[in-house]
Design a protein around this motif. Structure first.
Motif, PDB file in Angstrom:
ATOM      1  N   VAL A   1      -2.196  -3.668  -0.286  1.00  0.00           N
ATOM      2  CA  VAL A   1      -2.706  -5.212   0.389  1.00  0.00           C
ATOM      3  C   VAL A   1      -4.156  -5.128   0.338  1.00  0.00           C
TER       4      VAL A   1
ATOM      5  N   GLN B   1      -5.122  -4.409  -4.174  1.00  0.00           N
ATOM      6  CA  GLN B   1      -4.461  -4.851  -5.145  1.00  0.00           C
ATOM      7  C   GLN B   1      -3.326  -5.978  -4.733  1.00  0.00           C
ATOM      8  N   ASN B   2      -3.634  -7.017  -3.804  1.00  0.00           N
ATOM      9  CA  ASN B   2      -3.133  -8.074  -3.205  1.00  0.00           C
ATOM     10  C   ASN B   2      -2.032  -8.457  -4.009  1.00  0.00           C
ATOM     11  N   HIS B   3      -2.183  -8.544  -5.178  1.00  0.00           N
ATOM     12  CA  HIS B   3      -1.363  -9.524  -6.242  1.00  0.00           C
ATOM     13  C   HIS B   3       0.103  -8.977  -6.350  1.00  0.00           C
TER      14      HIS B   3
ATOM     15  N   LYS C   1       4.409 -12.160  -0.875  1.00  0.00           N
ATOM     16  CA  LYS C   1       4.092 -12.125   0.509  1.00  0.00           C
ATOM     17  C   LYS C   1       5.164 -11.996   1.523  1.00  0.00           C
TER      18      LYS C   1
ATOM     19  N   LYS D   1       4.752  -8.056   2.053  1.00  0.00           N
ATOM     20  CA  LYS D   1       3.335  -7.987   3.096  1.00  0.00           C
ATOM     21  C   LYS D   1       3.914  -8.227   4.516  1.00  0.00           C
TER      22      LYS D   1
END
Length: 195
Positions: free
Chosen positions: A140, A143-145, A149, A152
């Motif tokens: 998170v 490497q949020n991508h 959603k 997460k």
């Protein structure tokens, strides 16, 4: 990502490392149910007992990862493994996932040995499982991508609630939870730097 729709045979084929670890959980917990063995036998031989570790029984830094006392403890940790580990086994690959899981658990147990008194004893996969949670937190953060959603929205509350419950339940190895979480986070950060 966290919804398991595979059949039993598909799960074993797709996630052999998770399946192997779950199998060890089941076998060890099942041994406790054998009528002619005292229930405490597994605990006496495999628990992380700091005094025995100091006396050279180093395997007790590893074996507690597989041992659970009571059905609720066994069920919670095994269910967490089945739910949250498969995406990481697929993402990291078998060897890296194995390293993440066991190193997180072992580091948590080493920290327990160093920071807790010699009379302290512990069992459970929580340090290793919190290592997985830590890795997700690093995803998170760095490497949020990679995570959707929805993923997460599932993993963040689970990690926060699990971490907070660490301090409100009796019999919890707080050291293992904190160090396991931190270890997984660091491993995730290192994995990001190497990509």
């Amino acid at each position: 990502m966290f919804v398991r729709t595979e059949s039993f045979s598909q799960f074993i084929r797709l996630y052999p490392i998770v399946s192997f670890i779950v199998g060890i959980h089941i076998v060890i917990f099942g041994v406790n149910l054998v009528p002619f063995l005292p229930e405490i036998w597994i605990y006496e031989h495999l628990a992380g007992v700091n005094l025995f570790i100091q006396e050279g029984e180093w395997w007790r830094l590893i074996t507690p990862i597989f041992v659970h006392i009571g059905f609720a403890h066994f069920l919670f940790n095994t269910f967490s493994l089945i739910l949250f580990a498969p995406p990481l086994e697929r993402y990291l690959g078998k060897l890296k996932f194995l390293a993440l899981y066991f190193l997180s658990g072992i580091i948590a147990n080493v920290a327990t040995f160093i920071l807790k008194p010699l009379t302290y004893s512990h069992v459970g996969a929580s340090g290793a499982i919190f290592g997985l949670f830590g890795f997700y937190l690093s995803m998170v953060a760095f490497q949020n991508h990679i995570l959707s959603k929805e993923s997460k929205q599932v993993i963040l509350p689970i990690v926060v609630i699990g971490f907070l419950m660490t301090f409100f339940q009796s019999g919890i190895n707080v050291t293992a939870h904190i160090v396991g979480l931190a270890s997984g986070f660091v491993f995730g950060w290192l994995a990001t730097k190497n990509n």
